[in-house]
Design an enzyme around this catalytic site. Structure first.
Site, PDB file in Angstrom:
ATOM      1  CE  LYS A   1     -19.322   7.835   0.135  1.00 25.89           C
ATOM      2  NZ  LYS A   1     -19.419   6.471   0.613  1.00 25.89           N
TER       3      LYS A   1
ATOM      4  CG  ASP B   1      -8.121   3.439  -6.635  1.00 24.96           C
ATOM      5  OD1 ASP B   1      -8.060   3.197  -7.859  1.00 24.96           O
ATOM      6  OD2 ASP B   1      -7.988   2.558  -5.764  1.00 24.96           O
TER       7      ASP B   1
ATOM      8  CB  THR C   1      -2.136   3.536 -18.312  1.00 25.39           C
ATOM      9  OG1 THR C   1      -3.455   4.075 -18.210  1.00 25.39           O
ATOM     10  CG2 THR C   1      -1.111   4.630 -18.056  1.00 25.39           C
TER      11      THR C   1
ATOM     12  CD  GLU D   1      -3.066   7.669 -21.499  1.00 22.05           C
ATOM     13  OE1 GLU D   1      -2.242   7.106 -20.743  1.00 22.05           O
ATOM     14  OE2 GLU D   1      -2.758   8.612 -22.231  1.00 22.05           O
TER      15      GLU D   1
ATOM     16  CG  ASP E   1      -1.963   1.029   1.226  1.00 26.40           C
ATOM     17  OD1 ASP E   1      -1.704   2.148   0.734  1.00 26.40           O
ATOM     18  OD2 ASP E   1      -3.075   0.725   1.687  1.00 26.40           O
TER      19      ASP E   1
HETATM   20  N1  SAM Z   1      -2.217   2.624 -13.401  1.00 25.26           N
HETATM   21  C1  SAM Z   1      -3.053   1.653 -14.060  1.00 25.26           C
HETATM   22  C2  SAM Z   1      -3.635   2.220 -15.326  1.00 25.26           C
HETATM   23  O1  SAM Z   1      -3.578   3.448 -15.503  1.00 25.26           O
HETATM   24  O2  SAM Z   1      -4.106   1.458 -16.160  1.00 25.26           O
HETATM   25  C3  SAM Z   1      -4.166   1.145 -13.113  1.00 25.26           C
HETATM   26  C4  SAM Z   1      -5.165   2.172 -12.694  1.00 25.26           C
HETATM   27  S1  SAM Z   1      -6.362   1.510 -11.505  1.00 25.26           S
HETATM   28  C5  SAM Z   1      -7.692   2.589 -11.642  1.00 25.26           C
HETATM   29  C6  SAM Z   1      -5.648   1.984  -9.944  1.00 25.26           C
HETATM   30  C7  SAM Z   1      -4.728   0.925  -9.371  1.00 25.26           C
HETATM   31  O3  SAM Z   1      -4.065   1.470  -8.237  1.00 25.26           O
HETATM   32  C8  SAM Z   1      -5.452  -0.316  -8.906  1.00 25.26           C
HETATM   33  O4  SAM Z   1      -4.805  -1.463  -9.412  1.00 25.26           O
HETATM   34  C9  SAM Z   1      -5.352  -0.241  -7.382  1.00 25.26           C
HETATM   35  O5  SAM Z   1      -5.346  -1.509  -6.771  1.00 25.26           O
HETATM   36  C10 SAM Z   1      -4.065   0.507  -7.188  1.00 25.26           C
HETATM   37  N2  SAM Z   1      -3.989   1.271  -5.932  1.00 25.26           N
HETATM   38  C11 SAM Z   1      -4.932   2.122  -5.466  1.00 25.26           C
HETATM   39  N3  SAM Z   1      -4.547   2.646  -4.305  1.00 25.26           N
HETATM   40  C12 SAM Z   1      -3.322   2.137  -4.029  1.00 25.26           C
HETATM   41  C13 SAM Z   1      -2.417   2.306  -2.960  1.00 25.26           C
HETATM   42  N4  SAM Z   1      -2.703   3.085  -1.915  1.00 25.26           N
HETATM   43  N5  SAM Z   1      -1.247   1.621  -2.983  1.00 25.26           N
HETATM   44  C14 SAM Z   1      -0.960   0.809  -4.041  1.00 25.26           C
HETATM   45  N6  SAM Z   1      -1.792   0.605  -5.081  1.00 25.26           N
HETATM   46  C15 SAM Z   1      -2.957   1.259  -5.084  1.00 25.26           C
END
Ligand code: SAM
Length: 221
Positions: free
Chosen positions: A122, A118, A192, A195, A96
């Site tokens: 909220k 992400d 990505t 994207e 994380d």
């Molecule tokens: N970067 C990729 C793309 O653009 O295609 C994936 C985007 S996806 C919406 C967001 C990714 O970030 C997910 O796989 C999620 O599990 C990871 N993620 C979200 N919060 C995170 C955190 N605090 N630490 C590590 N990974 C995280």
């Protein structure tokens, strides 16, 4: 079944050569993990890793580390990496991002990519956004003197929040575009997974390239 619940993913990851284990014990010694002193760039929240794989392919003199929170998502990146074993400059960490200061020493990261992070829509979750002031302060400590952050998203609210955060924290906003693909910065842009998906739906992609206060602004990325 939700992807993050795929059975056995933790076991596969525990044994995989592309995944760095006991990541906290490498703090300050990441160059040894790669066996060279090339710069280290990190994508936080890399998902299935296609962006970093292409970056690693195009930039063999740079090391890339992908951070991903969920084992089952990381598993997809591992499967792709197994098809390209020549990419010795690419490794993954399952963690994380909240732990990032325990994993890297100050100045150890050359550059950070945040792609389609992400949104945490909220207000009460705003501090969890990877572009919040809390995270920007962490990145400022961990980045090398010429280091910076590139952030891409199609989420306009998250983007405006991020631009405001960067300004409030005194970062230099070298590039801010709300239509990356229609801009001069489209050339050389590596898409990505998200994207590609969102731009095919017609969403505009926003991008900012920012540098902490006092850091150099003109690094090519
Ligand atoms: N970067 C990729 C793309 O653009 O295609 C994936 C985007 S996806 C919406 C967001 C990714 O970030 C997910 O796989 C999620 O599990 C990871 N993620 C979200 N919060 C995170 C955190 N605090 N630490 C590590 N990974 C995280």
């Amino acid at each position: 079944m939700r992807l993050r619940n795929i059975p056995g993913s933790r076991e596969v990851i525990a044994e995989n050569e592309y995944v760095v284990h006991e990541e906290q014990s490498h703090r300050g010694q990441w160059k040894e993990v790669f066996g060279n002193d090339h710069p280290i760039r990190v994508e936080i929240g890399m998902g299935k890793g296609s962006f970093l794989m292409e970056m690693a392919r195009r930039n063999p003199e740079i090391n890339f580390l992908g951070i991903e929170k969920y084992s089952s998502v990381l598993l997809r990146a591992i499967e792709k990496h197994e098809e390209a074993p020549e990419l010795t400059n690419l490794k993954f960490i399952r963690m994380d991002a909240e732990e990032i200061e325990a994993v890297f020493a100050p100045g150890e990261i050359d550059y950070i990519y945040l792609n389609f992070s992400d949104p945490w829509p909220k207000d009460r979750h705003a501090k969890r956004r990877l572009t919040s002031d809390r995270f920007l302060a962490r990145y400022e400590k961990l980045l090398a003197p010429e280091g910076g952050v590139t952030f891409k998203t199609d989420n306009r609210d998250l983007f405006e929040f991020s631009v405001e955060m960067a300004k409030e924290c005194g970062w230099n906003l070298q590039v801010v575009t709300r239509d990356l693909h229609g801009s001069e910065f489209a050339e050389g842009n590596i898409m990505t997974e998200y994207e590609r998906k969102f731009s095919e739906l017609g969403n505009k992609i926003c991008m900012m390239r920012i540098f902490p206060p006092e850091k150099r602004e003109n690094q090519e990325v």
